[in-house]
Structure formats: structure tokens, C-alpha cells
Design a protein around this motif. Structure first.
Motif, PDB file in Angstrom:
ATOM      1  N   THR A 191      36.995  11.416  -4.331  1.00  0.00           N
ATOM      2  CA  THR A 191      36.619  12.325  -5.391  1.00  0.00           C
ATOM      3  C   THR A 191      37.677  12.370  -6.438  1.00  0.00           C
ATOM      4  O   THR A 191      38.687  12.559  -6.434  1.00  0.00           O
ATOM      5  CB  THR A 191      35.802  13.740  -4.833  1.00  0.00           C
ATOM      6  N   GLU A 195      35.630  17.232  -9.184  1.00  0.00           N
ATOM      7  CA  GLU A 195      34.952  17.655  -7.844  1.00  0.00           C
ATOM      8  C   GLU A 195      35.640  18.382  -6.572  1.00  0.00           C
ATOM      9  O   GLU A 195      34.924  19.224  -6.177  1.00  0.00           O
ATOM     10  CB  GLU A 195      34.315  16.335  -7.211  1.00  0.00           C
ATOM     11  N   ARG A 198      35.208  21.983  -7.760  1.00  0.00           N
ATOM     12  CA  ARG A 198      34.076  22.524  -7.594  1.00  0.00           C
ATOM     13  C   ARG A 198      33.967  22.708  -5.876  1.00  0.00           C
ATOM     14  O   ARG A 198      33.327  23.744  -5.342  1.00  0.00           O
ATOM     15  CB  ARG A 198      32.932  21.447  -7.966  1.00  0.00           C
ATOM     16  N   LEU A 199      34.490  21.963  -5.036  1.00  0.00           N
ATOM     17  CA  LEU A 199      34.240  22.042  -3.536  1.00  0.00           C
ATOM     18  C   LEU A 199      34.951  23.173  -3.227  1.00  0.00           C
ATOM     19  O   LEU A 199      34.710  23.976  -2.306  1.00  0.00           O
ATOM     20  CB  LEU A 199      34.750  20.802  -2.838  1.00  0.00           C
ATOM     21  N   LEU A 202      32.802  26.300  -4.081  1.00  0.00           N
ATOM     22  CA  LEU A 202      31.830  26.312  -3.057  1.00  0.00           C
ATOM     23  C   LEU A 202      32.237  27.076  -1.679  1.00  0.00           C
ATOM     24  O   LEU A 202      31.552  27.611  -1.034  1.00  0.00           O
ATOM     25  CB  LEU A 202      31.133  25.023  -2.979  1.00  0.00           C
ATOM     26  N   LYS A 207      29.338  28.173   0.292  1.00  0.00           N
ATOM     27  CA  LYS A 207      28.227  27.409  -0.129  1.00  0.00           C
ATOM     28  C   LYS A 207      28.095  25.971   0.089  1.00  0.00           C
ATOM     29  O   LYS A 207      27.778  25.391  -0.672  1.00  0.00           O
ATOM     30  CB  LYS A 207      27.704  27.671  -1.347  1.00  0.00           C
ATOM     31  N   LEU A 208      28.811  25.137   1.198  1.00  0.00           N
ATOM     32  CA  LEU A 208      29.204  24.063   1.509  1.00  0.00           C
ATOM     33  C   LEU A 208      28.065  23.629   2.319  1.00  0.00           C
ATOM     34  O   LEU A 208      28.209  22.393   2.653  1.00  0.00           O
ATOM     35  CB  LEU A 208      30.221  23.927   2.049  1.00  0.00           C
ATOM     36  N   HIS A 209      26.896  24.292   2.490  1.00  0.00           N
ATOM     37  CA  HIS A 209      25.920  23.763   3.456  1.00  0.00           C
ATOM     38  C   HIS A 209      25.328  22.347   3.249  1.00  0.00           C
ATOM     39  O   HIS A 209      25.408  21.496   4.198  1.00  0.00           O
ATOM     40  CB  HIS A 209      24.700  24.939   3.391  1.00  0.00           C
ATOM     41  N   ASP A 210      25.162  21.956   2.288  1.00  0.00           N
ATOM     42  CA  ASP A 210      24.634  20.773   1.858  1.00  0.00           C
ATOM     43  C   ASP A 210      25.315  19.689   1.188  1.00  0.00           C
ATOM     44  O   ASP A 210      24.862  18.886   0.356  1.00  0.00           O
ATOM     45  CB  ASP A 210      23.235  20.842   1.061  1.00  0.00           C
ATOM     46  N   GLU A 211      26.719  19.965   1.174  1.00  0.00           N
ATOM     47  CA  GLU A 211      27.518  19.157   0.171  1.00  0.00           C
ATOM     48  C   GLU A 211      27.722  17.696   0.551  1.00  0.00           C
ATOM     49  O   GLU A 211      27.730  17.163   1.596  1.00  0.00           O
ATOM     50  CB  GLU A 211      28.927  19.868   0.309  1.00  0.00           C
ATOM     51  N   THR A 212      27.294  16.920  -0.314  1.00  0.00           N
ATOM     52  CA  THR A 212      27.143  15.592  -0.023  1.00  0.00           C
ATOM     53  C   THR A 212      28.668  14.587  -0.054  1.00  0.00           C
ATOM     54  O   THR A 212      28.704  13.547   0.474  1.00  0.00           O
ATOM     55  CB  THR A 212      26.267  14.656  -1.271  1.00  0.00           C
ATOM     56  N   GLN A 213      29.720  15.524  -0.492  1.00  0.00           N
ATOM     57  CA  GLN A 213      30.974  14.800  -0.709  1.00  0.00           C
ATOM     58  C   GLN A 213      31.772  14.915   0.594  1.00  0.00           C
ATOM     59  O   GLN A 213      32.844  14.342   0.808  1.00  0.00           O
ATOM     60  CB  GLN A 213      31.760  15.594  -1.842  1.00  0.00           C
TER      61      GLN A 213
END
Length: 266
Positions: A191, A195, A198-199, A202, A207-213
Motif C-alpha cells: 500500500t 493508505e 489512513r490505516l 482507523l 475502526k479497522l473492522h472492514d478494512e480491505t487492506q
């Protein structure tokens, strides 16, 4: 290396052996790295461990609901109960919370350097992590083997967790794996620095529940192969040089530790 000195290890082992000889227990006062060292010795010699948390994060103590107040934690010696808990292993090294390599290794090295310079405060640790994240990490190639299935990855970081409290704190859906007595594996996909920043935000906000990375899965064991003969792995906050392949596994009911007494349910 950030591992404790040989002298400190020898002192701890003598204390554990004396506790075994007298059918007693060992009280360890310190952070997760010190607790890890004593836990490994207690597992090795079959001795009960009691914890007085004195570290920055105290993830293992918080997982077991051990009070962070020194007096309240010491009171468990009188009114606590002994539970058996699981531990993780990477090669021959025990871990209670997590073992990680890649970007996380740089975070820990820089954090320790910054703490030595500015003091051992939580804010120093957070700001140091932000600075390291923003510098980025060049992706590297690994091959993983889980249940006989091999996969190739390019990644900046691999994180293997064994602590539900820590994973819940970041709202990682993979926390259900540790609740089910499995290791939680998180692979960071290649990444950009933006990004990564941003991670980090989060993660700080939980708030990393649905993180696609992040690719996440649970397992009892994991083998990681690399072209490198040795890899620096962060084991409960301490940096250890490990031979490849890295072999991660879980061991159930391996450590006896004093925890708050559970009231019987009606």
C-alpha cells in the motif's frame, strides 16, 4: 537486540527454580516483555505466575482482567484463583500477545529509541508509531503454509495475535479467532504511505473492522518461508532474530497464572 540481558534471565530462572523447589509461585512486576520472559520460564519449569502490571500497555494483564492498580493486583495473591491459559510460539520463542515482523519491527525499534530519548510515556509510543508508519515499508515476498495449503504474498507486515483484548481494541473482526483459541493472522497488503496513514488513524479510532487492506484468518499453526535466512521478529514488544522458516503455533493450557476469582453463576 532489545532482549533482556543474560544476567537478568539467569536471575529470573533462579527465582522460578526456587519457587518450584518450595512449591510456591513467582510474582513478576513489569511490562509485557518482562512478563513474557518469566512466563516462558514458568511454562518450562511448571510454576504458577502472578502479575503486577507496570508496563506501557499491559495487554496480557488486561486480557486476564488483572487490575492495573499495584495494590489491587498484589491482593490477588490472597484472593485470586489459578487459571490455565494458552500461549503462542514462534520457533522456540513463546509469545502471550503477538509476534510480528516487517513494519511492526521498525515501529518497535524506533519506539524504544524514542522512549529512551523522551521518556517511557504512552504518547511518545503513539507519536513514534505514527512517524514510522508515514515513512512506509518496502513490501517483501513470503510463502505461507496453513493446513498444507501454500500461498505467496507480497506484504509490508505480518502480525500474529494471541490477545483478544488487543484485537478488540482495534475493532478487528479477527478477534473471534482468539476467542476460539486460535491464532489471529493479519497480513498487510502492499500500500501507499497515504493508505498506511489512513490505516493508522482507523486503528487509533478502533475502526479497522472492514478494512480491505488487511487480509485476516485464524489458524492453529502457520509456517512462513522467505529468501532471508533470518528475520527480526517482534515478540511481545521485544525484537528477536529468528531463523527461517518461521513456525507459529498455539499451545493450549500451557501457563498457570493467578487471575481475579470468578463469582459462580446462578
Amino acid at each position: 537486540t532489545l532482549m533482556p540481558s543474560d544476567d537478568f534471565y539467569d536471575i529470573c530462572e533462579q527465582a522460578v527454580l526456587e519457587a518450584k523447589r518450595t512449591d510456591g509461585l513467582v510474582v513478576v512486576a513489569g511490562g509485557d516483555g518482562t512478563v513474557n520472559l518469566v512466563a516462558g520460564l514458568c511454562c518450562k519449569h511448571g510454576v504458577v505466575m502472578s502479575i503486577i502490571p507496570l508496563g506501557t500497555f499491559n495487554y496480557f494483564a488486561r486480557e486476564l482482567m488483572i487490575p492495573l492498580d499495584v495494590n489491587a493486583a498484589a491482593q490477588l495473591l490472597l484472593n485470586g484463583q489459578i487459571n490455565r491459559v494458552r500461549v503462542g510460539h514462534v520457533n522456540q520463542h513463546l509469545f502471550l500477545n503477538n509476534a510480528s515482523f516487517g513494519l511492526y519491527t521498525r515501529i518497535i525499534r524506533n519506539r524504544e529509541a524514542d522512549k529512551s530519548r523522551f521518556g517511557r510515556f504512552r504518547l511518545v509510543a503513539v507519536l513514534s508509531a505514527i512517524a514510522t508508519f508515514l515513512r512506509g515499508q518496502r513490501p517483501f515476498a513470503i510463502k505461507t503454509t496453513v493446513d498444507g495449503v501454500e500461498r505467496l504474498y507480497r506484504t509490508a507486515m505480518v502480525f500474529v495475535g494471541n490477545n483478544t483484548f488487543q484485537l478488540n481494541n482495534m475493532d478487528l473482526q479477527i478477534a473471534h479467532c482468539t476467542r476460539a483459541d486460535k491464532l489471529a493472522v493479519i497480513v498487510l497488503k502492499p500500500t501507499t504511505r497515504f493508505e498506511m496513514a489512513r490505516l493508522l488513524v482507523l486503528g487509533a479510532l478502533g475502526k479497522l473492522h472492514d478494512e480491505t487492506q488487511l487480509e485476516m484468518f485464524g489458524t492453529d499453526s502457520l509456517v512462513v518461508a522467505s529468501k532471508r535466512k533470518k528475520i527480526d521478529v517482534v515478540v511481545d514488544g521485544e525484537v528477536i532474530k529468528c531463523q527461517t522458516p518461521l513456525i507459529f503455533r498455539i499451545e493450549h493450557n500451557a501457563l498457570r497464572v493467578v487471575v481475579p476469582r470468578q463469582e459462580p453463576t446462578a
